[in-house]
Design a protein around this motif. Structure first.
Motif, mmCIF file in Angstrom:
data_model
loop_
_atom_site.group_PDB
_atom_site.id
_atom_site.type_symbol
_atom_site.label_atom_id
_atom_site.label_comp_id
_atom_site.label_asym_id
_atom_site.label_seq_id
_atom_site.Cartn_x
_atom_site.Cartn_y
_atom_site.Cartn_z
ATOM 1 N N LEU A 1 0.824 -1.209 0.000
ATOM 2 C CA LEU A 1 0.000 0.000 0.000
ATOM 3 C C LEU A 1 0.856 1.256 0.000
ATOM 4 N N MET A 2 2.131 1.121 0.429
ATOM 5 C CA MET A 2 2.980 2.300 0.663
ATOM 6 C C MET A 2 4.192 2.385 -0.245
ATOM 7 N N TRP A 3 4.385 1.416 -1.133
ATOM 8 C CA TRP A 3 5.637 1.379 -1.888
ATOM 9 C C TRP A 3 5.871 2.662 -2.685
ATOM 10 N N HIS A 4 4.812 3.286 -3.173
ATOM 11 C CA HIS A 4 4.981 4.505 -3.960
ATOM 12 C C HIS A 4 5.517 5.666 -3.126
ATOM 13 N N THR A 5 5.590 5.476 -1.806
ATOM 14 C CA THR A 5 6.130 6.525 -0.929
ATOM 15 C C THR A 5 7.486 6.132 -0.350
ATOM 16 N N VAL A 6 8.114 5.066 -0.911
ATOM 17 C CA VAL A 6 9.332 4.534 -0.306
ATOM 18 C C VAL A 6 10.452 5.578 -0.278
ATOM 19 N N TYR A 7 10.508 6.457 -1.292
ATOM 20 C CA TYR A 7 11.475 7.566 -1.284
ATOM 21 C C TYR A 7 10.651 8.825 -1.038
ATOM 22 N N PRO A 8 10.698 9.378 0.173
ATOM 23 C CA PRO A 8 9.687 10.354 0.614
ATOM 24 C C PRO A 8 9.838 11.761 0.009
ATOM 25 N N TRP A 9 9.452 11.865 -1.228
ATOM 26 C CA TRP A 9 9.343 13.191 -1.859
ATOM 27 C C TRP A 9 8.080 13.226 -2.706
ATOM 28 N N PRO A 10 7.106 14.096 -2.351
ATOM 29 C CA PRO A 10 7.155 14.982 -1.181
ATOM 30 C C PRO A 10 7.124 14.173 0.111
ATOM 31 N N GLN A 11 7.411 14.818 1.199
ATOM 32 C CA GLN A 11 7.491 14.102 2.474
ATOM 33 C C GLN A 11 6.167 13.412 2.789
ATOM 34 N N ARG A 12 6.307 12.266 3.453
ATOM 35 C CA ARG A 12 5.114 11.512 3.831
ATOM 36 C C ARG A 12 4.343 12.265 4.910
ATOM 37 N N PRO A 13 3.011 12.330 4.805
ATOM 38 C CA PRO A 13 2.218 12.942 5.872
ATOM 39 C C PRO A 13 2.386 12.188 7.183
ATOM 40 N N ALA A 14 2.299 12.905 8.272
ATOM 41 C CA ALA A 14 2.422 12.276 9.592
ATOM 42 C C ALA A 14 1.380 11.170 9.741
ATOM 43 N N GLY A 15 1.807 10.014 10.236
ATOM 44 C CA GLY A 15 0.903 8.899 10.501
ATOM 45 C C GLY A 15 0.635 7.999 9.314
ATOM 46 N N LEU A 16 1.181 8.343 8.129
ATOM 47 C CA LEU A 16 0.890 7.537 6.937
ATOM 48 C C LEU A 16 1.405 6.115 7.084
ATOM 49 N N VAL A 17 2.642 5.952 7.527
ATOM 50 C CA VAL A 17 3.230 4.616 7.643
ATOM 51 C C VAL A 17 2.508 3.803 8.710
ATOM 52 N N GLU A 18 2.227 4.428 9.837
ATOM 53 C CA GLU A 18 1.491 3.756 10.910
ATOM 54 C C GLU A 18 0.146 3.239 10.400
ATOM 55 N N GLN A 19 -0.569 4.112 9.694
ATOM 56 C CA GLN A 19 -1.887 3.727 9.181
ATOM 57 C C GLN A 19 -1.763 2.650 8.116
ATOM 58 N N GLY A 20 -0.731 2.758 7.286
ATOM 59 C CA GLY A 20 -0.538 1.769 6.234
ATOM 60 C C GLY A 20 -0.278 0.376 6.790
ATOM 61 N N PHE A 21 0.572 0.280 7.820
ATOM 62 C CA PHE A 21 0.858 -1.033 8.392
ATOM 63 C C PHE A 21 -0.333 -1.574 9.175
ATOM 64 N N THR A 22 -1.122 -0.689 9.753
ATOM 65 C CA THR A 22 -2.345 -1.135 10.428
ATOM 66 C C THR A 22 -3.291 -1.790 9.430
#
Length: 350
Positions: free
Chosen positions: A142-163
């Protein structure tokens, strides 16, 4: 210590429309002649197995095992790499990953996910019917497109993604637990579980589920510049499967890890046939044996240069030569004096 089983081979890259690669019967005769003792079966290919029937019929599974046993070959594990990928797909990849799904669910992400989950649950039951104790899959992403954070990942995105990823996989993990089978994620670029840290984050979200385990493949770590030997030190308790695959990483002033959108043969990092890359398999087999891994060593052939038949032919003796017969003795036992409390006291001066 225990001895690794092998050599075995993953059939996914070899199944084809030409003889002897177009049926399970003929391809297993071919690999048996090459010296392989086990086969890992891709469950998405009907030429190899009827997954639903294997889940529902112990008789079908017994007959399948018997046919292979007559050739001196056994099933090592089943694989749902393609179906596992579809458990979690970011919409950015919908069009490309629809190619892994049956026509009936293409263009319908919700139905596609439901289909994938059912496939995994069938795989759990099929593995149990076949008497297997481990299964190979991908986590999806769900998150691979954000693996290199540009633009920066929004706060809580990774937490929510792994949930969310954990919520999708927990019912599947529970099904594998009921079947008594370890579900082994191949840690792989393109997946949300692509290194040790991401596996740990997922493991925390699934409550340390005992069936959430690892398929160890050092080739993917070479291409990430990750220490693939220390990885075994960290995660050996969760390593339940092993793909023997080689790779090389040769960065230049023009290209590095990301590959510059080049074809595999022109990438700085590329997969190679066994012995043609940079993986120190002597150390890999030593560490796995040291930690008591007693599963199968399975060739996964992927090479940008060498012909697959040559790769498979060379693979069996390569794996066989690296399997360590685990010792039941300590080399200096001949000099041991046995247990003697009074003698120990004298040596210690007490």
């Amino acid at each position: 210590m225990k001895t690794i089983k092998g050599p075995a081979i993953f059939l996914a890259q070899f199944l084809d429309n030409a003889e002897p690669f177009n049926s399970l019967d003929s391809i297993t005769s071919w690999v048996a002649d090459l010296g392989y003792k086990g086969v890992q079966i891709p469950t998405w290919d009907a030429r190899a197995i009827d997954l639903q029937l294997a889940a529902e019929s112990k008789t079908y599974c017994d007959e399948l095992k018997g046919k292979l046993a007559d050739k001196g070959v056994q099933i090592t594990e089943l694989s749902t790499h393609l179906q596992g990928q579809l458990v979690a797909v970011n919409p950015a990849y919908d069009v490309m990953f629809d190619g892994f799904a049956p026509d009936s669910v293409k263009g319908n992400p919700k139905a596609r996910t439901e289909w994938a989950v059912q496939q995994l649950k069938w795989a759990a039951q099929a593995s149990q019917n076949l008497g297997l104790n481990a299964h190979a899959t991908f986590s999806g992403a769900l998150m691979w497109h954000t693996v290199y954070p540009w633009p920066q990942r929004p706060a809580g995105l990774v937490e929510q993604g792994f949930t969310e990823l954990a919520n999708r996989w927990l019912p599947i993990l529970n099904a594998f637990d009921e079947a008594g089978v370890d579900l082994c994620y191949e840690i792989h670029p393109g997946e949300d579980l692509h290194d040790g840290v991401t596996f740990e984050m997922f493991l925390e979200k699934v409550g340390g589920h005992k069936r959430a385990n690892l398929l160890y493949d050092p080739s993917h770590f070479v291409l990430q510049c990750l220490d693939y030997l220390q990885y075994i030190d960290f995660y050996h308790e969760r390593i339940k499967m092993f793909h023997v695959k080689d790779a090389e990483f040769n960065p230049t002033g023009k290209q590095g890890v990301y590959g510059g959108y080049q074809s595999w043969v022109n990438r700085a990092g590329r997969f190679r046939s066994l012995g043609d890359g940079q993986v120190d398999f002597g150390s890999v087999f030593s560490k796995l044996t040291q930690y008591g891994y007693d599963g199968w060593a399975v060739l996964e052939w992927e090479c940008a240069i060498k012909d697959p038949v040559q790769g498979a032919t060379e693979g069996a003796p390569f794996i066989d030569s690296h399997i360590i017969q685990a010792t039941s003795k300590v080399f200096d036992d001949f000099a041991g004096g046995g247990a003697d409390i009074e003698l120990n006291k004298k040596i210690l001066g007490i």
